[in-house]
Structures are given as C-alpha cells and as structure tokens.
Design a protein around this motif. Structure first.
Motif, short mmCIF file in Angstrom:
data_model
loop_
_atom_site.label_atom_id
_atom_site.label_comp_id
_atom_site.label_asym_id
_atom_site.label_seq_id
_atom_site.Cartn_x
_atom_site.Cartn_y
_atom_site.Cartn_z
N LEU A 1 -10.94 -32.96 17.61
CA LEU A 1 -11.79 -31.94 18.22
C LEU A 1 -11.96 -32.18 19.72
CD1 LEU A 1 -14.67 -31.32 15.63
CD2 LEU A 1 -12.80 -29.78 16.24
N LYS A 2 -12.22 -33.41 20.10
CA LYS A 2 -12.45 -33.71 21.52
C LYS A 2 -11.19 -33.46 22.35
CE LYS A 2 -15.72 -35.05 23.09
NZ LYS A 2 -16.86 -34.25 23.65
N GLU A 3 -10.01 -33.68 21.75
CA GLU A 3 -8.77 -33.45 22.50
C GLU A 3 -8.55 -31.99 22.84
OE1 GLU A 3 -5.74 -35.25 20.10
OE2 GLU A 3 -5.91 -37.20 21.11
N THR A 4 -9.17 -31.07 22.07
CA THR A 4 -9.01 -29.64 22.40
C THR A 4 -9.68 -29.29 23.71
OG1 THR A 4 -11.05 -28.89 21.26
CG2 THR A 4 -9.04 -29.10 19.92
N GLU A 5 -10.61 -30.11 24.19
CA GLU A 5 -11.35 -29.80 25.41
C GLU A 5 -10.48 -29.85 26.65
OE1 GLU A 5 -15.51 -31.69 23.62
OE2 GLU A 5 -14.63 -32.50 25.45
N SER A 6 -9.34 -30.53 26.58
CA SER A 6 -8.45 -30.65 27.74
C SER A 6 -7.51 -29.46 27.88
CB SER A 6 -7.63 -31.94 27.64
OG SER A 6 -6.79 -31.92 26.50
N ARG A 7 -7.56 -28.53 26.94
CA ARG A 7 -6.71 -27.34 27.01
C ARG A 7 -7.51 -26.14 26.54
NH1 ARG A 7 -5.22 -30.37 22.51
NH2 ARG A 7 -5.27 -29.25 20.51
N SER A 8 -6.97 -24.95 26.75
CA SER A 8 -7.66 -23.73 26.36
C SER A 8 -7.54 -23.50 24.86
CB SER A 8 -7.07 -22.53 27.11
OG SER A 8 -7.70 -21.33 26.71
N LEU A 9 -8.66 -23.13 24.23
CA LEU A 9 -8.62 -22.70 22.83
C LEU A 9 -8.19 -21.23 22.79
CD1 LEU A 9 -11.81 -23.98 20.93
CD2 LEU A 9 -9.43 -24.60 20.52
N GLU B 1 -21.20 -25.27 14.98
CA GLU B 1 -19.87 -24.92 14.47
C GLU B 1 -19.53 -25.84 13.30
OE1 GLU B 1 -17.40 -22.93 13.56
OE2 GLU B 1 -17.20 -22.30 15.66
N ARG B 2 -18.88 -25.28 12.28
CA ARG B 2 -18.41 -26.05 11.13
C ARG B 2 -16.90 -25.86 11.02
NH1 ARG B 2 -23.20 -23.95 8.46
NH2 ARG B 2 -21.93 -22.44 7.31
N VAL B 3 -16.17 -26.96 11.03
CA VAL B 3 -14.71 -26.88 11.08
C VAL B 3 -14.10 -27.59 9.87
CG1 VAL B 3 -12.67 -27.23 12.52
CG2 VAL B 3 -14.93 -27.05 13.60
N PRO B 4 -13.57 -26.86 8.89
CA PRO B 4 -12.86 -27.51 7.79
C PRO B 4 -11.56 -28.16 8.28
CG PRO B 4 -13.54 -25.28 7.19
CD PRO B 4 -13.71 -25.41 8.67
N PHE B 5 -11.29 -29.37 7.82
CA PHE B 5 -10.06 -30.09 8.13
C PHE B 5 -9.30 -30.39 6.85
CE2 PHE B 5 -11.81 -30.71 12.27
CZ PHE B 5 -10.77 -31.13 13.11
N VAL B 6 -7.97 -30.44 6.96
CA VAL B 6 -7.10 -30.81 5.85
C VAL B 6 -6.04 -31.77 6.38
CG1 VAL B 6 -7.44 -28.67 4.56
CG2 VAL B 6 -5.58 -28.82 6.23
N VAL B 7 -5.39 -32.48 5.47
CA VAL B 7 -4.30 -33.36 5.83
C VAL B 7 -2.98 -32.60 5.73
CG1 VAL B 7 -3.08 -35.49 5.29
CG2 VAL B 7 -5.57 -35.40 5.06
N ARG B 8 -2.24 -32.55 6.85
CA ARG B 8 -0.91 -31.94 6.87
C ARG B 8 0.04 -32.88 7.61
NH1 ARG B 8 -3.14 -26.26 8.85
NH2 ARG B 8 -3.90 -25.40 6.87
N PRO C 1 -7.34 -28.96 11.82
CA PRO C 1 -8.21 -27.87 11.36
C PRO C 1 -7.49 -26.99 10.34
CG PRO C 1 -8.35 -28.09 13.74
CD PRO C 1 -7.21 -28.97 13.29
N GLU C 2 -8.19 -26.61 9.29
CA GLU C 2 -7.58 -25.78 8.25
C GLU C 2 -7.14 -24.44 8.81
OE1 GLU C 2 -8.37 -24.65 3.60
OE2 GLU C 2 -10.11 -24.91 4.91
N THR C 3 -7.93 -23.85 9.71
CA THR C 3 -7.56 -22.58 10.34
C THR C 3 -7.57 -22.75 11.86
OG1 THR C 3 -9.90 -21.85 10.20
CG2 THR C 3 -8.38 -21.15 8.43
N THR C 4 -8.76 -22.79 12.45
CA THR C 4 -8.88 -23.00 13.89
C THR C 4 -9.96 -24.04 14.14
OG1 THR C 4 -10.65 -21.38 14.34
CG2 THR C 4 -8.39 -20.53 14.19
#
Length: 234
Positions: free
Chosen positions: A46-54, A109-116, A122-125
């Motif tokens: 999640l924190k790594e997304t802060e360095s780029r645009s969502l 915000e609530r963010v579902p995560f899965v292992v891929r 993130p499961e979706t976004t």
C-alpha cells in the motif's frame, strides 16, 4: 611486487564477491518479508503506491479516476484463516481528478488482498471503497445529464424515493442540458460516505437561458458491493 597471477586471483575473487552481493540484494528482502509475515508485505504494497499515481477505473466514465497525490496511514491487516486472503484497514487522503472533476477524500478505506504468483496484491484496486463511491456519483451525474429517472432510481437505497420535487421538474425542462460537476469532496466513514458536490447546470428553458451553480450535500450507504444514495438523490 604483485604478479599477474596475483592480480588474476584478486580479480576473480572480486567478481565472486560482487555476484554474491547481487544475489543477496535480490533474495534477502524476500526472505525478510517472508519472515515478517504477510502484514509487512501488505503494508509495504500500500505504501509503495504513494510514489506513483493511482488509476481507478470508473464504470461509464471515459477516463479513470487518477490521483495527484494520496497517502495511506494507520494501516492494520487481518489475515484470514488459510493465509491466502487478508484485508487491510487504513485511512486514505486522496487528491485527484475524474476528467474535469476534482475529487478529494479523507476517511476509512478497506482493501481486500489475495495471494497471486506468491505475492500479496489488492484483489481489485488499492482503493475499492473510493472507487465505488465515485462510480455511484458519476452514474448519478450521467443520469441527471440525461434526465434519466430510471437510471436514478437504480441508484436509490431501499427507503429513498425516486427523483421528485421542483428541482427535478425544472431540470427535465432544460433543453441542451449539460450537468457538470466541478468537484466532489468525499468523507469515507465506516459504512457510509458524505459528499459535498459543486455542480453547474447549463442549457435553456423556453423563456431564458440557464447557467447556474450550486453546492449540495449527498449521503451514500454501502449495500453489498456498491454505494447507494440515501435519503435522497437530489
């Protein structure tokens, strides 16, 4: 004095040392992440997304919702039994745009995560609740633009009446209608969202042109996997 053979041995050792360093740089973070458990990996993702645009796709909109800056804080992670799913809870501060509409938010915000592929993603976004709110707001804007009563009714919560009242009656009379939203400011709460909308309506009535601006407060409640308007659509 060093001989050519000494230098050769030194060069060979240096190459082995550099290769070992590169290998450790590649694999040690993975080992540390595995040792720390999924919580650290999910927080880092999640924190790594802060360095780029969502970029969050919004159904029906020609462009995605794009962040100019955003920040996740107070992140906690709940891992489901089996270790293949998890949910991150965080506060999200977001500033961005949907086309020409400014979008700002603060809240939960609530963010579902899965292992891929062996990684937590993130499961979706990375911001599914914000995405769902803006999708509902954009669907409503398009329905108002088209004076589409059925489209608005599909966005109403169980106890919310359809489009009624003098404002709706006047909007339906406007020809060459353009319902523009200049800004949405969203406060995400646990199960609800409070939105301040800055809007502009242009067109023409039979007797005069129309070009009006206003501000309104909208309430949305989470239902299933979407947000619906309650207690009113206007």
């Amino acid at each position: 004095m060093s001989t050519t053979q000494d230098w050769s041995r030194f060069g060979g050792g240096l190459i082995v040392f550099l290769a070992l360093g590169a290998t450790l740089a590649l694999f040690v973070p993975r080992f540390l992440g595995a040792a720390a458990g999924p919580e650290l990996e999910i927080i880092t993702a999640l924190k790594e997304t802060e360095s780029r645009s969502l970029w969050l796709p919004v159904r029906g909109a020609p462009q995605p919702l794009k962040s100019q800056k955003h920040r996740f804080a107070r992140i906690t992670v709940n891992v489901a039994p089996g270790g293949q799913r998890a949910e991150a809870h965080a506060t999200l501060d977001f500033e961005g745009t949907l086309g020409d509409t400014r979008v700002g938010t603060a809240g939960v915000e609530r963010v579902p995560f899965v292992v891929r592929g062996g990684k937590w993603v993130p499961e979706t976004t990375a911001a599914p609740r914000l995405q769902a709110v803006v999708t509902a707001l954009e669907s409503r804007r398009r329905a108002l633009q088209a004076a589409d009563a059925e489209g608005l009714e599909r966005l109403a919560g169980p106890d919310t009446p359809g489009p009624v009242g003098p404002e709706w009656a006047q909007l339906r009379q406007v020809r060459a209608r353009a319902y523009q939203v200049e800004a949405w400011y969203v406060r995400l709460e646990r199960d609800d969202a409070v939105v301040t909308e800055h809007w502009r309506l242009r067109g023409a009535l039979p007797a005069k042109p129309v070009d009006t601006r206003g501000e309104r407060r909208l309430l949305l409640s989470f239902s299933g996997d979407e947000f619906l308007f309650s207690p009113s659509l206007m």
